[in-house]
Design a protein around this motif. Sequence first.
Motif, mmCIF file in Angstrom:
data_model
loop_
_atom_site.group_PDB
_atom_site.id
_atom_site.type_symbol
_atom_site.label_atom_id
_atom_site.label_comp_id
_atom_site.label_asym_id
_atom_site.label_seq_id
_atom_site.Cartn_x
_atom_site.Cartn_y
_atom_site.Cartn_z
ATOM 1 N N SER A 1 -7.659 14.950 10.473
ATOM 2 C CA SER A 1 -6.466 14.660 9.691
ATOM 3 C C SER A 1 -6.798 14.770 8.198
ATOM 4 N N ALA A 2 -5.747 14.801 7.382
ATOM 5 C CA ALA A 2 -5.930 14.950 5.948
ATOM 6 C C ALA A 2 -6.702 13.775 5.378
ATOM 7 N N VAL A 3 -7.515 14.063 4.348
ATOM 8 C CA VAL A 3 -8.209 13.013 3.621
ATOM 9 C C VAL A 3 -7.448 12.784 2.325
ATOM 10 N N ILE A 4 -7.030 11.561 2.117
ATOM 11 C CA ILE A 4 -6.241 11.205 0.936
ATOM 12 C C ILE A 4 -6.998 10.173 0.133
ATOM 13 N N SER A 5 -7.217 10.460 -1.137
ATOM 14 C CA SER A 5 -7.843 9.519 -2.050
ATOM 15 C C SER A 5 -6.778 8.931 -2.947
ATOM 16 N N GLN A 6 -6.672 7.631 -2.930
ATOM 17 C CA GLN A 6 -5.643 6.948 -3.716
ATOM 18 C C GLN A 6 -6.325 5.991 -4.681
ATOM 19 N N LYS A 7 -5.900 6.033 -5.947
ATOM 20 C CA LYS A 7 -6.492 5.173 -6.962
ATOM 21 C C LYS A 7 -5.429 4.579 -7.864
ATOM 22 N N PRO A 8 -5.553 3.365 -8.344
ATOM 23 C CA PRO A 8 -6.619 2.412 -8.001
ATOM 24 C C PRO A 8 -6.346 1.769 -6.649
ATOM 25 N N SER A 9 -7.332 1.108 -6.112
ATOM 26 C CA SER A 9 -7.130 0.427 -4.830
ATOM 27 C C SER A 9 -6.372 -0.878 -5.026
ATOM 28 N N ARG A 10 -6.541 -1.476 -6.187
ATOM 29 C CA ARG A 10 -5.803 -2.689 -6.507
ATOM 30 C C ARG A 10 -5.748 -2.863 -8.027
ATOM 31 N N ASP A 11 -4.757 -3.591 -8.472
ATOM 32 C CA ASP A 11 -4.665 -3.883 -9.896
ATOM 33 C C ASP A 11 -3.803 -5.127 -10.094
ATOM 34 N N ILE A 12 -4.099 -5.821 -11.155
ATOM 35 C CA ILE A 12 -3.292 -6.959 -11.594
ATOM 36 C C ILE A 12 -2.718 -6.595 -12.948
ATOM 37 N N CYS A 13 -1.405 -6.614 -13.066
ATOM 38 C CA CYS A 13 -0.748 -6.148 -14.281
ATOM 39 C C CYS A 13 0.169 -7.222 -14.844
ATOM 40 N N GLN A 14 0.332 -7.178 -16.150
ATOM 41 C CA GLN A 14 1.249 -8.087 -16.811
ATOM 42 C C GLN A 14 2.689 -7.593 -16.634
ATOM 43 N N ARG A 15 3.607 -8.514 -16.541
ATOM 44 C CA ARG A 15 5.009 -8.110 -16.455
ATOM 45 C C ARG A 15 5.417 -7.338 -17.698
ATOM 46 N N GLY A 16 6.272 -6.361 -17.493
ATOM 47 C CA GLY A 16 6.726 -5.525 -18.585
ATOM 48 C C GLY A 16 5.886 -4.279 -18.817
ATOM 49 N N THR A 17 4.707 -4.233 -18.240
ATOM 50 C CA THR A 17 3.846 -3.048 -18.380
ATOM 51 C C THR A 17 4.123 -2.075 -17.234
ATOM 52 N N SER A 18 3.328 -1.015 -17.165
ATOM 53 C CA SER A 18 3.488 -0.002 -16.113
ATOM 54 C C SER A 18 2.148 0.262 -15.449
ATOM 55 N N LEU A 19 2.202 0.728 -14.222
ATOM 56 C CA LEU A 19 0.999 1.125 -13.494
ATOM 57 C C LEU A 19 1.221 2.512 -12.916
ATOM 58 N N THR A 20 0.252 3.382 -13.117
ATOM 59 C CA THR A 20 0.312 4.719 -12.530
ATOM 60 C C THR A 20 -0.711 4.823 -11.414
ATOM 61 N N ILE A 21 -0.254 5.253 -10.264
ATOM 62 C CA ILE A 21 -1.079 5.390 -9.069
ATOM 63 C C ILE A 21 -1.277 6.874 -8.793
ATOM 64 N N GLN A 22 -2.527 7.230 -8.514
ATOM 65 C CA GLN A 22 -2.856 8.634 -8.270
ATOM 66 C C GLN A 22 -3.139 8.863 -6.790
ATOM 67 N N SER A 105 -5.181 4.856 1.491
ATOM 68 C CA SER A 105 -5.576 3.474 1.769
ATOM 69 C C SER A 105 -4.723 2.466 1.023
ATOM 70 N N GLY A 106 -3.893 2.932 0.092
ATOM 71 C CA GLY A 106 -2.949 2.041 -0.558
ATOM 72 C C GLY A 106 -3.452 1.475 -1.878
ATOM 73 N N THR A 107 -2.500 1.054 -2.694
ATOM 74 C CA THR A 107 -2.772 0.362 -3.953
ATOM 75 C C THR A 107 -2.076 -0.979 -3.907
ATOM 76 N N ARG A 108 -2.863 -2.029 -3.977
ATOM 77 C CA ARG A 108 -2.295 -3.386 -3.957
ATOM 78 C C ARG A 108 -2.024 -3.805 -5.389
ATOM 79 N N LEU A 109 -0.764 -3.955 -5.721
ATOM 80 C CA LEU A 109 -0.340 -4.320 -7.068
ATOM 81 C C LEU A 109 0.112 -5.768 -7.093
ATOM 82 N N THR A 110 -0.455 -6.509 -8.032
ATOM 83 C CA THR A 110 -0.026 -7.884 -8.284
ATOM 84 C C THR A 110 0.466 -7.963 -9.715
ATOM 85 N N VAL A 111 1.672 -8.440 -9.897
ATOM 86 C CA VAL A 111 2.263 -8.561 -11.234
ATOM 87 C C VAL A 111 2.300 -10.038 -11.609
ATOM 88 N N VAL A 112 1.717 -10.335 -12.766
ATOM 89 C CA VAL A 112 1.647 -11.747 -13.200
ATOM 90 C C VAL A 112 2.422 -11.959 -14.506
#
Lengths: 112, 113
Positions: A1-22, A105-112
């Motif tokens: 099956s296809a190999v998919i690389s996803q980054k970042p695996s997790r991040d904690i971000c402040q509200r009002g900012t943005s996160l880009t997932i690759q 494998s997913g990106t776990r995003l936590t917004v604080v």
Amino acid sequence: SAVISQKPSRDICQRGTSLTIQCQVDSQVTMMFWYRQQPGQSLTLIATANQGSEATYESGFVIDKFPISRPNLTFSTLTVSNLSPEDSSIYLCSVARQDGYTFGSGTRLTVV
Amino acid sequence: QQQVKQSPQSLIVQKGGISIINCAYENTAFDYFPWYQQFPGKGPALLIAIRPDVSEKKEGRFTISFNKSAKQFSLHIMDSQPGDSATYFCGGTSAGGYQKVTFGTGTKLQVIP
């Protein structure tokens, strides 16, 4: 099956900012899909990303909040903009190929 | 997105027993029905899939039974093991699996020794 690389695996971000997932795939694919999985929930499709055209968004998801780029047949990015705690989720990219429909494998995003 | 209904929401099975998860779909255009296994902190992994031209598909301990007239399909895990403890999602899609997948709500399986 296809190999998919996803980054970042997790991040904690402040509200009002943005996160880009690759998302990088090991071979060329026509369509790439972006899903959201809220805690303990199923997977909900955000949008379908085709190379060379605008992404197609599902009901309830808009381009201003979830801009997507698809510069070539092996790569895509999803940006989650103007973050709020309600955006805390796992974000997953996926592709469909003859051997199946594969997820990163997913990106776990936590917004604080 | 048209629904895929999945039951039960959670399931506890003794080691060595049979785990059965059921799904029902609405969209008659669906022609590819995958099952995914997801462990905590991981993305879903394709477990087994079926097309509607067959009524059953078996891969090792995992079997899909498909009833086209009833628009239902189910996953059977034979000789369930503690390592099978995970969340399972059924799905449906069209165009032979090259379109977006509509997922069921998930079943959390726990296999106890």
